[in-house]
Design an enzyme around this catalytic site. Structure first.
Site, PDB file in Angstrom:
ATOM      1  N   PRO A  34       0.833  -1.211   0.000  1.00 58.56           N
ATOM      2  CA  PRO A  34       0.000   0.000   0.000  1.00 58.56           C
ATOM      3  C   PRO A  34       0.868   1.262   0.000  1.00 58.56           C
ATOM      4  CG  PRO A  34      -0.605  -1.496   1.801  1.00 58.56           C
ATOM      5  CD  PRO A  34       0.662  -2.015   1.197  1.00 58.56           C
ATOM      6  N   GLU A  35       0.521   2.195  -0.875  1.00 59.82           N
ATOM      7  CA  GLU A  35       1.220   3.483  -0.941  1.00 59.82           C
ATOM      8  C   GLU A  35       0.260   4.565  -0.437  1.00 59.82           C
ATOM      9  OE1 GLU A  35       3.172   4.034  -4.730  1.00 59.82           O
ATOM     10  OE2 GLU A  35       3.393   1.886  -5.011  1.00 59.82           O
ATOM     11  N   ARG A  81       1.932 -11.683   5.012  1.00 57.71           N
ATOM     12  CA  ARG A  81       3.399 -11.779   5.008  1.00 57.71           C
ATOM     13  C   ARG A  81       4.035 -11.380   6.344  1.00 57.71           C
ATOM     14  NH1 ARG A  81       5.592 -10.966  -0.338  1.00 57.71           N
ATOM     15  NH2 ARG A  81       7.588 -11.239   0.691  1.00 57.71           N
ATOM     16  N   ARG A  93      21.832  14.038  -5.475  1.00 60.22           N
ATOM     17  CA  ARG A  93      21.961  12.589  -5.608  1.00 60.22           C
ATOM     18  C   ARG A  93      22.311  12.181  -7.039  1.00 60.22           C
ATOM     19  NH1 ARG A  93      18.561  10.083  -1.655  1.00 60.22           N
ATOM     20  NH2 ARG A  93      19.133   8.107  -2.603  1.00 60.22           N
TER      21      ARG A  93
END
Ligand SMILES: [Zn+2]
Length: 272
Positions: A2-3, A107, A149
Site C-alpha cells: 500500500p502506498e 506476510r 543525488r
C-alpha cells in the site's frame, strides 16, 4: 504494498468508525507485530483508551488516542483492516459500539508501535519528508533533493524522506506522466523536468486517491470495497502493451531491485 493513496483510503474509511470509540478489548496475536515490545504490554497500553483521530503520515496510519499516546501502524507488504472475521488475523480491536476491527497480514511485515505524545512527531519526521500533497512539498525542495543525488531519479523518489508515501506504483506512473526515464541520474534533471516530476507526482497520487487506491493481490479496504486505480495505470505492470500516449510498447526493467515500467519513446535516456 500500500502506498499513499491506499493508506489514505483506509484512513478515510476507518476514521468515521473509530473516532470517539473506546477500545474495550485489544488482542495482539503475533509477537512480530510489536517487537521488540511485548505484545501483551502493547495491548494493555491501548486498552480502555479512546480514539481521538485517525491520521496518515506518509505510509503510516496514526491513531491518536485520548491519553496522548498514538498507535503508529505501517502496513508494509500485506497489512489490511476489516470488520468481518478473516484469515491471517494478527490483532483484533473490540470497540464500545460492539464492532470488531481485525488487522490482517499474510506476510507479517507490518508493524504496530505505541508512542507517547512527545515522541510521535520526532519519530514520524525522522522517517518522512514532506507530504507530497501538502504545502511543504515544493518544486524547490524536490530540486534540491534531486540535485544532491547521483542515483537514478526513481530510486531517489522512493526515499520516504524525499517524498513521503510514494512507492513503486506511483513513482512509475509519475515518471511516465513527466516523460522522465526512471534510470536518469537524479542530479542531471533539468529545472523543467523537475517541475514536471513534481506536478506528475501530485497528479498520480490525486488520481489514486480519487480511485480509492489500486486493488492488487494484497490490498483491500476496511469496508470491503475495491479501489479501481489499477484500471488507470499507464505503465505499471503493462510491459508489452502499447503506451497510451504514443503506442510504443511499454518496457520493463529493474531500478534499485524494483520492477520498473516505462515508455522507451516518451521517456528516453538522453545522457547515454
Ligand atoms: Zn509513449
Amino acid at each position: 504494498m500500500p502506498e499513499l493513496p491506499e493508506v489514505e483510503t483506509i484512513r478515510a474509511q476507518l476514521a468515521p468508525r473509530l473516532v470517539g470509540r473506546t477500545l474495550t478489548h485489544v488482542e495482539i496475536l503475533d509477537p512480530r507485530l510489536t517487537r521488540p515490545y511485548d505484545l501483551f504490554e502493547v495491548a494493555e497500553e491501548l486498552e480502555a483508551d479512546c480514539v481521538d483521530a485517525v491520521e496518515r503520515r506518509g505510509k503510516y496510519l496514526v491513531l491518536r488516542l485520548e491519553s496522548g499516546r498514538a498507535l503508529l501502524i505501517h502496513l508494509r507488504m500485506t497489512g489490511s483492516f476489516g470488520f468481518t472475521p478473516a484469515t491471517h488475523e494478527r490483532a483484533v480491536l473490540e470497540l464500545d459500539d460492539g464492532s470488531r476491527l481485525a488487522y490482517r497480514d499474510v506476510r507479517r511485515f507490518g508493524t504496530w508501535l505505541v508512542l507517547e505524545r512527545a515522541d510521535v512527531e520526532p519519530y514520524l519526521a525522522a522517517k518522512n519528508g514532506p507530504e507530497p500533497l501538502g504545502p511543504r512539498f515544493t518544486v524547490a525542495w524536490l530540486a534540491a533533493r534531486l540535485a544532491a543525488r547521483r542515483a537514478p531519479v526513481k530510486t531517489v523518489l522512493l526515499d520516504q524522506r524525499v517524498v513521503a508515501g510514494l512507492g513503486n506504483i506511483y513513482a512509475d506512473e509519475a515518471l511516465w506522466r513527466a516523460r522522465v526515464n526512471p534510470l536518469r541520474a537524479a542530479h542531471f534533471l533539468t529545472p523543467d523536468e523537475v517541475a514536471r516530476v513534481h506536478r506528475a507526482i501530485r497528479a498520480a497520487l490525486r488520481t489514486g486517491i480519487e480511485r480509492q487506491g489500486s486493488t492488487l493481490r494484497d490490498y483491500s479496504t476496511p469496508d470491503g470495497t475495491e479501489g479501481s486505480m489499477q484500471d488507470e495505470f499507464r505503465v505499471y505492470g503493462r510491459d508489452g502493451e502499447p503506451c497510451s500516449r504514443c503506442r510504443t510498447t511499454i518496457s520493463k526493467t529493474r531500478v534499485g531491485g524494483r520492477g520498473t515500467w516505462f515508455c522507451p519513446r516518451c521517456q528516453p535516456l538522453p545522457e547515454s
